[in-house]
Motif scaffolding. Sequence first.
Motif, PDB file in Angstrom:
ATOM      1  N   ALA A 183       0.481  -1.126   0.505  1.00  0.00           N
ATOM      2  CA  ALA A 183      -0.006  -0.086   0.208  1.00  0.00           C
ATOM      3  C   ALA A 183       0.359   1.387   0.153  1.00  0.00           C
ATOM      4  N   PRO A 184       1.515   1.376   0.962  1.00  0.00           N
ATOM      5  CA  PRO A 184       2.496   2.870   0.709  1.00  0.00           C
ATOM      6  C   PRO A 184       3.172   2.538  -0.289  1.00  0.00           C
ATOM      7  N   HIS A 185       3.783   1.653  -0.776  1.00  0.00           N
ATOM      8  CA  HIS A 185       4.409   2.233  -2.117  1.00  0.00           C
ATOM      9  C   HIS A 185       3.179   2.611  -3.746  1.00  0.00           C
ATOM     10  N   ILE A 186       2.313   1.801  -3.238  1.00  0.00           N
ATOM     11  CA  ILE A 186       1.367   2.234  -4.545  1.00  0.00           C
ATOM     12  C   ILE A 186       0.845   3.669  -4.372  1.00  0.00           C
ATOM     13  N   VAL A 187       1.049   4.791  -3.190  1.00  0.00           N
ATOM     14  CA  VAL A 187       0.788   5.517  -2.587  1.00  0.00           C
ATOM     15  C   VAL A 187       2.076   6.543  -3.672  1.00  0.00           C
ATOM     16  N   ARG A 188       2.986   5.950  -2.878  1.00  0.00           N
ATOM     17  CA  ARG A 188       4.317   6.841  -3.101  1.00  0.00           C
ATOM     18  C   ARG A 188       4.776   7.248  -5.306  1.00  0.00           C
ATOM     19  N   LEU A 189       3.696   6.223  -5.290  1.00  0.00           N
ATOM     20  CA  LEU A 189       3.861   6.539  -6.929  1.00  0.00           C
ATOM     21  C   LEU A 189       2.999   7.674  -7.509  1.00  0.00           C
ATOM     22  N   LEU A 190       1.811   8.185  -6.617  1.00  0.00           N
ATOM     23  CA  LEU A 190       0.379   8.427  -6.686  1.00  0.00           C
ATOM     24  C   LEU A 190       1.606  10.059  -6.143  1.00  0.00           C
ATOM     25  N   VAL A 191       2.327  10.441  -4.854  1.00  0.00           N
ATOM     26  CA  VAL A 191       2.086  11.241  -4.086  1.00  0.00           C
ATOM     27  C   VAL A 191       3.055  11.713  -3.571  1.00  0.00           C
ATOM     28  N   GLY A 192       4.069  11.456  -3.946  1.00  0.00           N
ATOM     29  CA  GLY A 192       5.359  11.265  -3.360  1.00  0.00           C
ATOM     30  C   GLY A 192       5.745  10.654  -1.920  1.00  0.00           C
ATOM     31  N   PRO A 193       7.459  11.197  -1.609  1.00  0.00           N
ATOM     32  CA  PRO A 193       7.041  10.593  -0.353  1.00  0.00           C
ATOM     33  C   PRO A 193       6.282  11.295   0.868  1.00  0.00           C
ATOM     34  N   ASP A 194       5.840  12.117   0.522  1.00  0.00           N
ATOM     35  CA  ASP A 194       5.450  13.598   1.654  1.00  0.00           C
ATOM     36  C   ASP A 194       4.562  12.681   2.923  1.00  0.00           C
ATOM     37  N   GLN A 195       4.844  12.458   3.677  1.00  0.00           N
ATOM     38  CA  GLN A 195       4.097  11.840   4.894  1.00  0.00           C
ATOM     39  C   GLN A 195       2.878  11.840   5.080  1.00  0.00           C
ATOM     40  N   ARG A 196       2.908  13.341   5.921  1.00  0.00           N
ATOM     41  CA  ARG A 196       1.466  14.421   5.060  1.00  0.00           C
ATOM     42  C   ARG A 196       0.123  13.951   4.276  1.00  0.00           C
ATOM     43  N   ARG A 197       0.510  13.370   2.952  1.00  0.00           N
ATOM     44  CA  ARG A 197      -0.379  12.698   2.253  1.00  0.00           C
ATOM     45  C   ARG A 197      -0.367  11.250   1.744  1.00  0.00           C
ATOM     46  N   LEU A 198       1.039  10.633   2.046  1.00  0.00           N
ATOM     47  CA  LEU A 198       1.094   9.564   1.902  1.00  0.00           C
ATOM     48  C   LEU A 198       0.649   8.198   3.554  1.00  0.00           C
ATOM     49  N   ALA A 199       1.198   8.443   4.523  1.00  0.00           N
ATOM     50  CA  ALA A 199       0.732   7.763   5.248  1.00  0.00           C
ATOM     51  C   ALA A 199      -1.382   7.711   5.289  1.00  0.00           C
ATOM     52  N   PRO A 200      -1.727   8.824   5.088  1.00  0.00           N
ATOM     53  CA  PRO A 200      -3.629   8.699   4.907  1.00  0.00           C
ATOM     54  C   PRO A 200      -4.073   8.033   4.136  1.00  0.00           C
ATOM     55  N   LEU A 201      -3.146   8.729   2.480  1.00  0.00           N
ATOM     56  CA  LEU A 201      -3.103   7.543   0.865  1.00  0.00           C
ATOM     57  C   LEU A 201      -3.308   5.767   1.739  1.00  0.00           C
ATOM     58  N   ALA A 202      -1.747   5.544   2.158  1.00  0.00           N
ATOM     59  CA  ALA A 202      -1.694   4.283   2.485  1.00  0.00           C
ATOM     60  C   ALA A 202      -3.450   3.836   2.989  1.00  0.00           C
ATOM     61  N   MET A 203      -3.298   4.545   3.851  1.00  0.00           N
ATOM     62  CA  MET A 203      -4.678   3.411   4.607  1.00  0.00           C
ATOM     63  C   MET A 203      -5.554   3.706   3.777  1.00  0.00           C
ATOM     64  N   LEU A 204      -5.714   4.341   2.548  1.00  0.00           N
ATOM     65  CA  LEU A 204      -7.463   4.037   1.265  1.00  0.00           C
ATOM     66  C   LEU A 204      -6.997   2.554   0.826  1.00  0.00           C
ATOM     67  N   VAL A 205      -5.996   3.121   1.001  1.00  0.00           N
ATOM     68  CA  VAL A 205      -4.832   1.484  -0.588  1.00  0.00           C
ATOM     69  C   VAL A 205      -5.453   0.472  -0.030  1.00  0.00           C
ATOM     70  N   GLY A 206      -4.682   0.638   1.480  1.00  0.00           N
ATOM     71  CA  GLY A 206      -4.446  -1.021   2.189  1.00  0.00           C
ATOM     72  C   GLY A 206      -6.290  -1.536   2.446  1.00  0.00           C
TER      73      GLY A 206
END
Length: 358
Positions: free
Chosen positions: A290-313
């Motif tokens: 899940a974090p890798h899929i989000v990292r490909l979309l929005v980059g490594p910024d944890q402010r966007r990475l962590a919440p969107l990773a929750m959605l993907v997971g």
Amino acid sequence: MTLSISPPSRMVKSRLFFSQQLTHRPAWLLMLVLILSVWAAATMGAVTITWSDWLAILQGDDEPLSGGAYVLWHLRLPRILFAVMIGAALALSGALTQGLFRNPLADPGLLGVTSGAACAAALTIVLLAGSGIEVPVALRYWLLPATAFAGAVAVCFILDSVARWLTADSIAGLLLTGIALNALAAAVIGLCTYLATDEQLRSLTFWTLGSLAGANWALTTALLLALILAFWALRRLTHTMNALALGEAAAAHVGVNVRALRVRVIMLVAVLCGFAVAWCGMIGFIGLVAPHIVRLLVGPDQRRLAPLAMLVGAILLLLADTAARTVAIPAEIPVGIFTALLGAPFFLILLARMRRGS
């Protein structure tokens, strides 16, 4: 000589606007995919769900539910929400683990955190039954989560101590440490399996393969409270996690208490993994993929990475659980098999990409 700065051209403005909008579009797209996944999970299964079943639940009559409405309210909806929240918890723990160790291959499952939680739960199942101690019914729901939490915390602190001892950015050393902890936990679980009775053996099989069949509204409510607290704590960690991405020395220079940050992140990961493993068993690779899929979309910024990773997971685990209970109707396949089928090829592809980039 004077320097003059010309205003940005239309092309530059359009690029800036597009880059800003791109960070918002994945959230709406993922929300839409999640809603469609929930609808598909609610309607697919051995029992067909119709619009009248949804209306029977929405009307809230005093008459008891029956047929498809009963299945929808008491079985599928709790399980769907439970899958969504467990997937979100595993993905968030994976994102935090990768940010803490600054390692794209870090994952609570690969690093032995989930194995430690499952090992503690297995010891509780076998040793507590052999000791003859009677546990009150009201505490049984909380006993295994508490022991799984303790096991996850222990493994997290062992891993953190070893990571301090190893050289910085040592991916191989970190992964080998996780493999060693996984092997140790697997040995203890194997010993518990050998000593277990037939009834305990069925419970241990549940832990090793993973299942969401035990979902109910009480567990869903408890996990929702835990996720709310975790999300509240996450808002206080995202800025410092971004600073930590530059390295411990750089983070300390900008005023980040690295040691306190490590402790907070480890405790948060332990809570999320402990809850997930205690009630669902070992479900792997969600925290890695899940974090890798989000990292490909929005980059490594944890402010966007962590919440969107929750959605993907949440989406990934919901789809895996839907397949687990519908592929072999009326039988049910453990959900951990489907997450492993998804995650193992992704892990190999990630390793291949890292090798080409090195």
